[in-house]
Scaffold this active site. Structure first.
Site, PDB file in Angstrom:
ATOM      1  N   THR A 150       0.208  35.465 -28.989  1.00 34.97           N
ATOM      2  CA  THR A 150       1.207  36.413 -29.666  1.00 34.97           C
ATOM      3  C   THR A 150       0.796  36.622 -30.940  1.00 34.97           C
ATOM      4  OG1 THR A 150       2.905  35.332 -28.438  1.00 34.97           O
ATOM      5  CG2 THR A 150       3.521  36.257 -30.755  1.00 34.97           C
ATOM      6  N   HIS A 155       5.071  33.241 -17.672  1.00 35.63           N
ATOM      7  CA  HIS A 155       5.109  32.412 -18.637  1.00 35.63           C
ATOM      8  C   HIS A 155       6.409  31.524 -18.400  1.00 35.63           C
ATOM      9  CE1 HIS A 155       4.825  30.561 -22.387  1.00 35.63           C
ATOM     10  NE2 HIS A 155       4.501  31.393 -23.301  1.00 35.63           N
ATOM     11  N   TYR A 212      10.171  28.205 -23.401  1.00 33.75           N
ATOM     12  CA  TYR A 212      11.245  29.542 -23.269  1.00 33.75           C
ATOM     13  C   TYR A 212      11.837  29.527 -22.038  1.00 33.75           C
ATOM     14  CZ  TYR A 212       7.905  30.776 -27.037  1.00 33.75           C
ATOM     15  OH  TYR A 212       7.305  30.734 -28.313  1.00 33.75           O
ATOM     16  N   ARG A 258      -7.456  30.322 -30.573  1.00 24.95           N
ATOM     17  CA  ARG A 258      -7.912  30.620 -31.936  1.00 24.95           C
ATOM     18  C   ARG A 258      -9.123  30.989 -32.161  1.00 24.95           C
ATOM     19  NH1 ARG A 258      -5.464  25.221 -33.640  1.00 24.95           N
ATOM     20  NH2 ARG A 258      -6.052  24.821 -31.536  1.00 24.95           N
ATOM     21  N   ASN A 303       9.107  23.681 -29.332  1.00 27.50           N
ATOM     22  CA  ASN A 303      10.548  24.308 -29.183  1.00 27.50           C
ATOM     23  C   ASN A 303      11.562  23.534 -28.754  1.00 27.50           C
ATOM     24  OD1 ASN A 303      10.161  27.094 -30.168  1.00 27.50           O
ATOM     25  ND2 ASN A 303       9.207  27.965 -28.077  1.00 27.50           N
ATOM     26  N   GLN A 358       1.284  38.984 -19.442  1.00 27.29           N
ATOM     27  CA  GLN A 358       2.052  37.758 -19.209  1.00 27.29           C
ATOM     28  C   GLN A 358       3.636  38.094 -19.713  1.00 27.29           C
ATOM     29  OE1 GLN A 358       2.505  34.485 -22.504  1.00 27.29           O
ATOM     30  NE2 GLN A 358       1.527  33.183 -21.124  1.00 27.29           N
ATOM     31  N   ARG A 376       1.684  29.945 -15.841  1.00 28.85           N
ATOM     32  CA  ARG A 376       1.571  28.900 -16.972  1.00 28.85           C
ATOM     33  C   ARG A 376       2.617  27.762 -17.124  1.00 28.85           C
ATOM     34  NH1 ARG A 376      -0.052  29.850 -23.547  1.00 28.85           N
ATOM     35  NH2 ARG A 376      -1.983  28.881 -23.228  1.00 28.85           N
ATOM     36  N   ASN A 381       5.972  26.344 -22.992  1.00 24.42           N
ATOM     37  CA  ASN A 381       6.107  26.328 -24.376  1.00 24.42           C
ATOM     38  C   ASN A 381       7.642  26.602 -24.708  1.00 24.42           C
ATOM     39  OD1 ASN A 381       3.295  26.114 -24.416  1.00 24.42           O
ATOM     40  ND2 ASN A 381       3.068  28.394 -25.185  1.00 24.42           N
TER      41      ASN A 381
END
Length: 367
Positions: free
Chosen positions: A28, A178, A183, A324, A238, A103, A230, A181
Site C-alpha cells: 500500500t 486479501h 481486514y 520494503r 489491526n 489484490q 493471502r 492483516n
C-alpha cells in the site's frame, strides 16, 4: 525436507509460470488519484520499474467497493474508470516480461465515514476496536462500525466478483484475495472479531464461509490456477485475536486446498505490526499450512535474500514475497542474484506523497 530449488529456479503458480521466485509483495503506497481512487501514470512508472523478466508482482491492496475503502489514495477496481486506468499499468509490467495479479481488498471496520460515502464501516461483529484510517486529514481514528446483516453478505461477495471481472478486463494475470492483516475477510475468520450467531459465526466452518464464498465466486470468473489467497495466522495487527489459530487456519488451508488455487500467500508471525521482525523465526506458518494445502505456498515477512533461499532449500515454501526491499530497490531480483548491496528504504515516504521515495530509488550502476 530439502530440494534443489533456488530463488532463481522456475516455478508454476497454477497457470502462472515464473522464471524466478522473488515475488513483489502487495504494498500500500497511496499514490492513486484521490478523486475516484483512479490509478495514474506515476503508478505505471513505479510498477514498470519493479517488473523483472519472468517475475511476479502482487499489486497493492485494491478496494472492491466504496464501503470497502479505508485509505485515501488506495486504488480501486469498483468502477470502469479504475479498470481502464489499470490497463496501461498492466501493459507496462507485461512489456518488461513480468506477471501481475490484482489484490482484492475490503477493509471492513478499519475505515472512516468520510471514505465510505458517509456510511458506517461494516464488519463481522461490533467489538471494541481502536484503529486508524487514512483520510484527507491524515491518520484518523476509525468511525464506529456496524455488523453486516446476514442478508447483506451476498452483496459483499458480488463486490469481490465484480472487481475480479474488472481485473480480468484490465489484463491482469490473476487475482489475490486479501484475507489477512485484520481486514474484512480476516474479521470474519478470527473469533476475536467474529461473535456472530448466524451461519457466518461460531465454528471455524462458519467463520470461514464468507472467504470460501468469495473464493468460489472469483474462481467462476477466473477459472482454475489464477486465484491466490493471502492469510496472516497468529497476527495481532489491526486488533486481531483468535483462540485457536493453529487449528483454525489449518482448516482454512484444507478448505482452500481443493479449489485449484494458484497459491496460498502466508504472512509470517515474525512480522509484528508493519515493521518489527521477531528474530530467529523461520517460515513457521507457511511450513505448517503447506502440509494442509495442496498447492504452492508463498511466504512474506521481512526476509532477506539469504533467509529466503534457506526457506526454499528447506522445502518450507515455494517462493518469497519481498516488501520494503522492493520499495527501495526496483531491481531487487538482479541485486539478490548477484549479491549486490541494497538501497536503504525511507519509511517517511511509504504512504502518500509524490515521486519522492516512490519512483526515484536508483537501480544499480557499476562505478
Amino acid at each position: 525436507m530439502s530440494n534443489t530449488n533456488t530463488l532463481f529456479s522456475s516455478l508454476e503458480l497454477g497457470e502462472i509460470r515464473l522464471d524466478h521466485r522473488v515475488v513483489m509483495a502487495p504494498l500500500t503506497r497511496l499514490r492513486a488519484d484521490r478523486d475516484g481512487d483512479v490509478p495514474n501514470a506515476l503508478m505505471r512508472d513505479y510498477y514498470a520499474q519493479r517488473a523483472s523478466a519472468g517475475g511476479l508482482i502482487i499489486g497493492e491492496a485494491t478496494t472492491v467497493s466504496v464501503t470497502g475503502r479505508g485509505y485515501l489514495g488506495a486504488p480501486g477496481l469498483y468502477t470502469d474508470a479504475q479498470m481502464a486506468a489499470w490497463k496501461p499499468i498492466v501493459a507496462a509490467v507485461h512489456a518488461r516480461g513480468a506477471r501481475i495479479v490484482a489484490q482484492l481488498w475490503h477493509v471492513g471496520r478499519t475505515s472512516h465515514a468520510s471514505l465510505t460515502g458517509g456510511a458506517a464501516p461494516v464488519t463481522a461483529s461490533v467489538v471494541p476496536y481502536e484503529g486508524v484510517a487514512f483520510t484527507a486529514d491524515g491518520w484518523t481514528p476509525v468511525s464506529p462500525a456496524r455488523a453486516l446483516a446476514t442478508t447483506e453478505i451476498s452483496a459483499v461477495v458480488d463486490d469481490y466478483a465484480s472487481a475480479a471481472r474488472r481485473a480480468l478486463q484490465a489484463g491482469f494475470d490473476g487475482v489475490e484475495i486479501h484475507a489477512a492483516n485484520g481486514y474484512l475477510l480476516d474479521q470474519f475468520l478470527q473469533d476475536g472479531s467474529n461473535r456472530r450467531t448466524d451461519r457466518y459465526g461460531g465454528s471455524i466452518e462458519n467463520r470461514a464461509r464468507l472467504l470460501i464464498e468469495v473464493v468460489d465466486a472469483v474462481r467462476t470468473i477466473w477459472g482454475a490456477g489464477r486465484v491466490g489467497v493471502r492469510l496472516s495466522p497468529s497476527s495481532g495487527f489491526n486488533g486481531m485475536s483468535n483462540s485457536d489459530s493453529e487449528s483454525d487456519f489449518r482448516y482454512v488451508a484444507q478448505a482452500l486446498s481443493g479449489r485449484q488455487l494458484a497459491y496460498l500467500h502466508v504472512v509470517e508471525p515474525r512480522v509484528v505490526g508493519s515493521e518489527e521482525i521477531a528474530a530467529g523465526l523461520h517460515a513457521v506458518a507457511a511450513r505448517d499450512l503447506r502440509a494442509h494445502f495442496g498447492g504452492p505456498v508463498i511466504a512474506a515477512g521481512g526476509f532477506d535474500g539469504t533467509e529466503a533461499q534457506a526457506e526454499i532449500t528447506r522445502g518450507h515454501v515455494d517462493a518469497v514475497a519481498f516488501g520494503r526491499h522492493f520499495i527501495a530497490n526496483p531491481d531487487l531480483p538482479s541485486r539478490l542474484r548477484t549479491g549486490l548491496p541494497l538501497n536503504p528504504y525511507d519509511r517517511a515516504t511509504f504512504y502518500g506523497g509524490d515521486a519522492r521515495g516512490y519512483t526515484d530509488y536508483p537501480v544499480w550502476k557499476a562505478a
